[in-house]
Design an enzyme around this catalytic site. Sequence first.
Site, short mmCIF file in Angstrom:
data_model
loop_
_atom_site.label_atom_id
_atom_site.label_comp_id
_atom_site.label_asym_id
_atom_site.label_seq_id
_atom_site.Cartn_x
_atom_site.Cartn_y
_atom_site.Cartn_z
N GLY A 1 0.85 -1.20 0.00
CA GLY A 1 0.00 0.00 0.00
C GLY A 1 0.87 1.24 0.00
O GLY A 1 0.54 2.27 0.58
N ALA A 2 2.01 1.12 -0.70
CA ALA A 2 3.07 2.13 -0.58
C ALA A 2 2.65 3.51 -1.07
O ALA A 2 3.20 4.51 -0.61
CB ALA A 2 4.31 1.65 -1.33
N SER A 3 1.70 3.57 -1.99
CA SER A 3 1.33 4.90 -2.47
C SER A 3 0.04 5.41 -1.83
O SER A 3 -0.51 6.42 -2.24
CB SER A 3 1.24 4.93 -4.00
OG SER A 3 0.00 4.41 -4.41
N ILE B 1 -0.99 6.49 4.23
CA ILE B 1 0.01 6.18 5.26
C ILE B 1 1.36 5.91 4.60
O ILE B 1 2.40 6.41 5.05
CB ILE B 1 -0.43 4.97 6.12
CG1 ILE B 1 -1.72 5.30 6.88
CG2 ILE B 1 0.67 4.56 7.09
CD1 ILE B 1 -2.33 4.12 7.64
N GLY B 2 1.32 5.16 3.51
CA GLY B 2 2.57 4.86 2.78
C GLY B 2 3.31 6.13 2.38
O GLY B 2 4.55 6.19 2.49
N ARG C 1 -19.33 -6.13 8.05
CA ARG C 1 -18.07 -6.39 8.73
C ARG C 1 -17.44 -7.72 8.29
O ARG C 1 -16.24 -7.82 8.05
CB ARG C 1 -18.33 -6.43 10.24
CG ARG C 1 -17.17 -6.04 11.09
CD ARG C 1 -17.63 -6.05 12.54
NE ARG C 1 -17.38 -7.36 13.13
CZ ARG C 1 -16.30 -7.64 13.83
NH1 ARG C 1 -15.41 -6.72 14.06
NH2 ARG C 1 -16.13 -8.84 14.33
N GLN D 1 -0.31 -12.64 0.96
CA GLN D 1 0.94 -12.00 1.38
C GLN D 1 1.72 -12.88 2.36
O GLN D 1 2.95 -12.90 2.33
CB GLN D 1 0.65 -10.62 1.96
CG GLN D 1 0.10 -9.71 0.85
CD GLN D 1 0.00 -8.25 1.22
OE1 GLN D 1 0.25 -7.88 2.37
NE2 GLN D 1 -0.38 -7.43 0.26
N VAL E 1 -0.39 -3.04 9.64
CA VAL E 1 -1.08 -1.78 9.95
C VAL E 1 -2.50 -1.82 9.37
O VAL E 1 -3.44 -1.31 9.97
CB VAL E 1 -0.29 -0.58 9.38
CG1 VAL E 1 -1.05 0.73 9.58
CG2 VAL E 1 1.09 -0.50 10.02
N ASP F 1 -2.37 3.69 19.28
CA ASP F 1 -3.26 3.79 20.43
C ASP F 1 -2.45 4.11 21.69
O ASP F 1 -2.84 4.92 22.52
CB ASP F 1 -4.02 2.47 20.61
CG ASP F 1 -4.66 2.02 19.31
OD1 ASP F 1 -5.49 2.78 18.78
OD2 ASP F 1 -4.31 0.94 18.80
N HIS G 1 -6.75 -3.81 18.07
CA HIS G 1 -6.71 -2.44 17.56
C HIS G 1 -8.09 -2.13 16.99
O HIS G 1 -8.33 -2.24 15.79
CB HIS G 1 -5.63 -2.29 16.48
CG HIS G 1 -5.73 -0.97 15.76
ND1 HIS G 1 -5.45 0.23 16.36
CD2 HIS G 1 -6.12 -0.67 14.50
CE1 HIS G 1 -5.66 1.21 15.50
NE2 HIS G 1 -6.07 0.68 14.37
P1 NDP Z 1 -4.37 4.38 4.25
O1 NDP Z 1 -2.94 4.40 3.86
O2 NDP Z 1 -4.98 5.58 4.86
O3 NDP Z 1 -4.66 3.15 5.24
C1 NDP Z 1 -4.15 1.86 4.99
C2 NDP Z 1 -4.65 0.90 6.02
O4 NDP Z 1 -4.16 1.27 7.30
C3 NDP Z 1 -6.17 0.82 6.15
O5 NDP Z 1 -6.52 -0.55 6.31
C4 NDP Z 1 -6.44 1.57 7.42
O6 NDP Z 1 -7.56 1.08 8.10
C5 NDP Z 1 -5.22 1.18 8.21
N1 NDP Z 1 -4.97 1.95 9.42
C6 NDP Z 1 -4.51 1.44 10.59
N2 NDP Z 1 -4.39 2.36 11.51
C7 NDP Z 1 -4.79 3.50 10.96
C8 NDP Z 1 -4.92 4.81 11.43
N3 NDP Z 1 -4.62 5.13 12.66
N4 NDP Z 1 -5.34 5.76 10.60
C9 NDP Z 1 -5.66 5.45 9.35
N5 NDP Z 1 -5.58 4.21 8.84
C10 NDP Z 1 -5.17 3.25 9.64
O7 NDP Z 1 -5.27 3.93 3.03
P2 NDP Z 1 -5.23 4.36 1.51
O8 NDP Z 1 -6.52 3.89 0.95
O9 NDP Z 1 -4.77 5.76 1.33
O10 NDP Z 1 -4.05 3.48 0.92
C11 NDP Z 1 -4.11 2.09 0.84
C12 NDP Z 1 -3.23 1.68 -0.31
O11 NDP Z 1 -3.11 0.28 -0.25
C13 NDP Z 1 -3.80 2.04 -1.68
O12 NDP Z 1 -2.77 2.69 -2.40
C14 NDP Z 1 -4.12 0.67 -2.30
O13 NDP Z 1 -3.84 0.64 -3.67
C15 NDP Z 1 -3.17 -0.21 -1.55
N6 NDP Z 1 -3.52 -1.62 -1.43
C16 NDP Z 1 -2.50 -2.47 -1.68
C17 NDP Z 1 -2.66 -3.79 -1.58
C18 NDP Z 1 -1.50 -4.64 -1.91
O14 NDP Z 1 -0.37 -4.15 -1.86
N7 NDP Z 1 -1.71 -5.87 -2.21
C19 NDP Z 1 -3.95 -4.39 -1.20
C20 NDP Z 1 -4.96 -3.41 -0.90
C21 NDP Z 1 -4.73 -2.07 -1.00
P3 NDP Z 1 -9.04 1.71 7.92
O15 NDP Z 1 -9.51 1.29 6.54
O16 NDP Z 1 -9.80 1.07 9.03
O17 NDP Z 1 -8.87 3.20 8.06
#
Ligand code: NDP
Length: 328
Positions: free
Chosen positions: A11-13, A16-17, A98, A112, A130, A160, A188
Amino acid sequence: GKAPVRVAITGASGQIGYQLLFRIASGDMLGKDQPIILQCLELPGAMNSLKGVAMELDDCAFPLLKGIVQSDKPEEAFAGADYALLVGARPRSKGMERGDLLKANAEIFSVQGKALDKSANRDTLRVLVVGNPANTNALIAARNAPNIDPKRFSAMTRLDHNRGLAQLADKTGSAVTDIEKFCIWGNHSATQYPDINFGTVKGKSLVNTINDQKWVKDNFIPTVQQRGAAIIAARGLSSAASAASAAIDHMRDWTYGTNGQWTSMAIYSEGEYGADKGLYFSFPVIVDNKGKYEIVKGLKLDQFSQERFDATRKELLSEMDGVKELLP
Ligand code: NDP
C-alpha cells in the site's frame, strides 16, 4: 558502513505509505547509519501513482536510500525482506458488512503470508501489520507462512499507545516521557483497553495522581478508543501521519529495544493473561537491546480491567471465527 537492509511496504502509495516511505528513507526508523532498500508493493491500478512517489524519493537525495523496488507482485516486493510493513488493505466501503470486510482482507493477507514465506529473509524478518483489521490480518498472514516463526509477525497498537501517552501527559501537566508503564490490551479496534492501573508519572502512581476514576472511564478510555473517528471528523481524512509515525516507533523499538520501558505491541499469544493461544493480542512488552521482546509478566488485573480484557479478547475470537476457512 553497514550493509543495506530491505524494507518492504505494501500500500506504498496510499495515505500512510506516503508518510512512511520518506521517514524510513531519512533514517527515522533504523537510524542515520543504516542504509535501506525500499521494496514497494501496490495494486496494479496504483503503479503509476507509486512511480510518482518513487520520483519524489529520488528527488530527496536521501543518503541512506540505496534502491527502490516498485512491484505489483508480492513475492518480488518481499524478496529478501528484513522488514515488512503491511499497510495496504481493503477499506470498508459503503454498505459493506463487517464479515465481508474481514473476508476481503483475509484474501489479501493470506496471499501476502504465502509470499513472505517464500521470499522474505526468514532469519531476520520483522512484520508489522497496519492495515485493518490489523490483528486478524496478522493472524492470517502468519498462519499462511508456516516456515516463519509466528513471533516475527505483529500488529500495530502503538498509535493507540501513543495517543494514550499524549492524553495522560496533558491531564497530568507532564511530558510524554514522564509517563511509564502504560499499555494497550487486545484488539486495535474500539474494544481495545488502554490501561493506566500500573502507570506512573515521574515515578508516582498515575491513578493516585489523576485521582478521578470517572475521568478515566468516561473521558480517557473513550477518547483513546475513538481518536481515529475524531480525526476523520476534524480533518476529513484519516490519521495517516500519526499512524506512520507509530509504525516507525514500533519497528525502531522492536529493533533497538525500549531501554527497560513498556510499550504496546499486538503479538502472538501463548495464552498469557488468558488471551487465547494463537491470537495476535496487544500486550505490554519490553524489548531488549538485541531486539527480543518479552511480555511484562505478573500483573494483576482488577475486575474492571478483566471485564475490558475479556471484551476485546472475545472480539478477536469472533474475528478469527469469521475467517476460519482461510486459516490453514
Ligand atoms: P491508508 O494508507 O490511509 O490506510 C491503509 C490501512 O491502514 C487501512 O486498512 C487503514 O484502516 C489502516 N490503518 C490502521 N491504523 C490507521 C490509522 N490510525 N489511521 C488510518 N488508517 C489506519 O489507506 P489508503 O486507501 O490511502 O491506501 C491504501 C493503499 O493500499 C492504496 O494505495 C491501495 O492501492 C493499496 N492496497 C495495496 C494492496 C496490496 O499491496 N496488495 C492491497 C490493498 C490495497 P481503515 O480502513 O480502518 O482506516
